[in-house]
Design an enzyme around this catalytic site. Structure first.
Site, PDB file in Angstrom:
ATOM      1  N   HIS A 184       0.840  -1.210   0.000  1.00  0.00           N
ATOM      2  CA  HIS A 184       0.000   0.000   0.000  1.00  0.00           C
ATOM      3  C   HIS A 184       0.872   1.256   0.000  1.00  0.00           C
ATOM      4  O   HIS A 184       0.707   2.159  -0.825  1.00  0.00           O
ATOM      5  CB  HIS A 184      -0.904  -0.004   1.241  1.00  0.00           C
ATOM      6  CG  HIS A 184      -1.716   1.244   1.423  1.00  0.00           C
ATOM      7  ND1 HIS A 184      -3.054   1.325   1.116  1.00  0.00           N
ATOM      8  CD2 HIS A 184      -1.389   2.482   1.880  1.00  0.00           C
ATOM      9  CE1 HIS A 184      -3.513   2.545   1.368  1.00  0.00           C
ATOM     10  NE2 HIS A 184      -2.519   3.262   1.840  1.00  0.00           N
ATOM     11  N   GLU A 185       1.834   1.297   0.911  1.00  0.00           N
ATOM     12  CA  GLU A 185       2.684   2.504   1.012  1.00  0.00           C
ATOM     13  C   GLU A 185       3.538   2.678  -0.247  1.00  0.00           C
ATOM     14  O   GLU A 185       3.784   3.801  -0.687  1.00  0.00           O
ATOM     15  CB  GLU A 185       3.570   2.419   2.256  1.00  0.00           C
ATOM     16  CG  GLU A 185       2.797   2.397   3.562  1.00  0.00           C
ATOM     17  CD  GLU A 185       1.784   3.535   3.717  1.00  0.00           C
ATOM     18  OE1 GLU A 185       0.704   3.313   4.271  1.00  0.00           O
ATOM     19  OE2 GLU A 185       2.058   4.649   3.233  1.00  0.00           O
TER      20      GLU A 185
ATOM     21  N   HIS B 241       1.647   4.573  -2.725  1.00  0.00           N
ATOM     22  CA  HIS B 241       1.784   6.032  -2.560  1.00  0.00           C
ATOM     23  C   HIS B 241       3.117   6.502  -3.098  1.00  0.00           C
ATOM     24  O   HIS B 241       3.196   7.499  -3.823  1.00  0.00           O
ATOM     25  CB  HIS B 241       1.693   6.405  -1.070  1.00  0.00           C
ATOM     26  CG  HIS B 241       0.327   6.280  -0.474  1.00  0.00           C
ATOM     27  ND1 HIS B 241      -0.813   6.723  -1.105  1.00  0.00           N
ATOM     28  CD2 HIS B 241      -0.087   5.739   0.706  1.00  0.00           C
ATOM     29  CE1 HIS B 241      -1.868   6.466  -0.342  1.00  0.00           C
ATOM     30  NE2 HIS B 241      -1.459   5.873   0.764  1.00  0.00           N
TER      31      HIS B 241
ATOM     32  N   HIS C 233      -5.487   7.354  -2.302  1.00  0.00           N
ATOM     33  CA  HIS C 233      -6.377   6.315  -1.769  1.00  0.00           C
ATOM     34  C   HIS C 233      -7.518   6.014  -2.748  1.00  0.00           C
ATOM     35  O   HIS C 233      -7.994   6.881  -3.467  1.00  0.00           O
ATOM     36  CB  HIS C 233      -6.933   6.764  -0.414  1.00  0.00           C
ATOM     37  CG  HIS C 233      -5.910   6.579   0.666  1.00  0.00           C
ATOM     38  ND1 HIS C 233      -5.860   7.374   1.790  1.00  0.00           N
ATOM     39  CD2 HIS C 233      -4.866   5.706   0.780  1.00  0.00           C
ATOM     40  CE1 HIS C 233      -4.857   6.991   2.563  1.00  0.00           C
ATOM     41  NE2 HIS C 233      -4.237   5.975   1.973  1.00  0.00           N
TER      42      HIS C 233
END
Lengths: 80, 434
Positions: free
Chosen positions: B115-116, B119, B125
């Site tokens: 997930h990170e 980014h 998101h």
């Protein structure tokens, strides 16, 4: 009044931290009830919760869920 | 999905700076490497691990305090991790979480890392609560894979993975160590200590320029390397000199026979202009707050420039040594810094000058160790009352208090620096309080 005294602080902090409420640059810190209700509705919709604009238990529980520290881009106004 | 930014290159390096204590190191590493693979499996991205030095993406764990991160974590639960968007590359995990792998208990490191990294690669998101890029952790999934929305987002940024690349990867079978093409402009190593220019810029930020890159120097370390043109659009790399004037708010960059002017990061109309009153290919430039003039240096000469007065360089260039005593000719860079001192940089060293513009004893010193936070080859005795590393944000009053000892009279005395040393104006011996 939408949040009740207990939840106000935490919920507003959460809505602010994750981009559901836009801190007015010059205005006072306290927010209009309608802004908070709109932010709650946006958060509930994005979380696939019943959209009531009220800080109900399901919303409160969702806010306690472990998550990423980055903001959510779900409130078009604050995103802009 | 939401796109927040993107890397202009697709072959990225990464470095794992530390690991969580709740997992065996090899398990934690495997989880992080798999997190990269989720993305390189669906987009033409490659990730090469480096064990030291600079990397595009830097993964680390910290808790409620961190000297390198302005956003503390909050203990177990709630915020698990955060990351910067491209091209910054920081990815931080909360070391107080129970990081796990292969079990539904705790927080799965592989999924959160993926997930990170989303980014760090430019994704925001997702509104799909089952997508990897959803803001809330949806718990451990044994056969985790990216959601179609995640794939659509990363391919919107970097395109689809074409089959030939896929074959090539399969041939290599090196999941995280594919070849990395050299950059058209090699990224400099701040620890080389070599500089094209140094500038104390707006809001007290210290900028170091080398090649096509610029980075900030702070008390706690170095900022990420940016391409110069990523910050100052239209500005080339390999600059000769850079100087910010608080008097006009102008930033001037010099290269060859041209000068660029910016206010913050916006180029002023009509620039770049041709340099015609001073020689091209300058070496360095600085702003001296005590007479509010800009000094330009080349070879053994200098020009003093009043930005707001008609230019009269008929008596210039003048000999640097006549005014800046003990500094080298042909400096690489120069600046007046927040501590009230003037600094000259050349090759891998720097000189610090006192209020009378004389080099202080004990100089030159090593730039890499004392400015770029690089590990010394030998432990250099801490400079006596010397260069407190740059303060973290803005002016460090403690440093000012200990370093400047300037009384308002000294500052209010308007020096017309044209006078040569020995001139009574210059011979200000700091008073007991100044």
């Amino acid at each position: 009044w939408a949040l009740g005294p207990a939840g106000k602080e935490t919920a507003v902090d959460y809505l602010l931290q994750y981009g559901y409420l836009q801190k007015p640059l010059e205005g006072p810190d306290d927010f209009r009830a309608e802004d908070i209700m709109e932010a709650l509705r946006t958060f509930q919709e994005a979380s696939e919760l019943p959209v009531s604009g009220q800080l109900d238990d399901a919303t409160r529980a969702r806010m306690r869920q472990p998550r990423c520290g980055l903001e959510d881009p779900f409130n078009q106004k604050t995103l802009k | 999905y939401l796109l927040l930014g993107r890397w202009r290159k697709k072959h990225l390096t990464f470095r794992i700076l530390n690991l969580p204590s709740t997992l065996p190191p090899h398990t934690a590493r495997a989880a992080l490497l798999q997190a990269f693979r989720y993305w390189s499996n669906v987009a033409p991205l490659t990730f090469r691990e480096v064990q030291a030095g600079w990397a595009d993406i830097r993964l680390s764990f910290h808790g409620r305090q961190s000297p390198y991160c302005s956003k503390p974590f909050d203990g177990p639960g709630r915020v698990l991790a955060h990351a910067d968007i491209p091209e910054l590359g920081s990815v931080h995990f909360d070391e107080d979480e129970l990081w796990t792998e292969g079990t539904s208990g705790g927080v799965n490191l592989r999924i959160i890392a993926a997930h990170e990294l989303g980014h760090a690669l430019g994704l925001g998101h997702s509104r799909y609560t089952q997508a990897l890029m959803a803001p809330v952790y949806a718990g451990y999934r044994a056969h985790f894979k990216l959601h179609p929305d995640d794939v659509a987002g990363i391919q919107a940024l970097y395109g689809k993975k074409s089959p030939e690349i896929e074959d090539e990867e399969e041939e290599m079978e090196l999941p995280s160590v594919p070849h990395v093409p050299t950059e058209p402009s090699p990224m400099p190593d701040p620890c080389s200590g070599e500089l094209d220019a140094m500038m104390l810029g707006p809001r007290g930020k210290t900028y170091a320029f080398k090649g096509n890159y610029v980075w900030t120097v702070t008390h706690s370390g170095l900022g990420p390397l940016f391409q110069v043109s990523a910050l100052w659009e239209g500005l080339p790399g390999n600059l000769d000199a850079a100087v910010y004037s608080p008097r006009t708010q102008w930033i001037h960059f010099f290269k060859g026979d041209k000068v660029w002017r910016y206010i913050n990061f916006k180029m002023s109309p009509g620039f770049p202009k041709k340099l015609n009153r001073v020689e091209p290919n300058l070496d360095a430039a600085l702003y001296w707050p005590f007479n509010q003039k800009v000094f330009l240096f080349k070879g053994s000469g200098y020009w003093q420039w009043d930005e707001l007065a008609p230019v009269n360089f008929s008596h210039y260039p003048k000999p640097i040594k006549g005014l800046f005593t003990g500094v080298p000719t042909q400096p690489s860079a120069a600046m007046s810094w927040r501590d009230g001192h003037v600094y000259f940089f050349k090759d891998k060293q720097y000189w610090r000058l006192n209020r009378q513009l004389r080099v202080e004893k004990g100089y030159p010193r090593d730039t890499a160790q004392n400015w770029m936070h690089c590990h010394p080859q030998t432990t250099d005795p801490a400079p006596s009352g010397g260069d407190a590393p740059p303060s973290a944000t803005g002016t460090d009053h403690s440093a000012i208090g200990t370093t400047l000892d300037t009384t308002s009279t000294a500052i209010d005395t308007t020096l017309n620096i044209d006078h040569l040393p020995g001139d009574p104006i210059l011979d200000i011996t700091p008073s007991a309080t100044g």
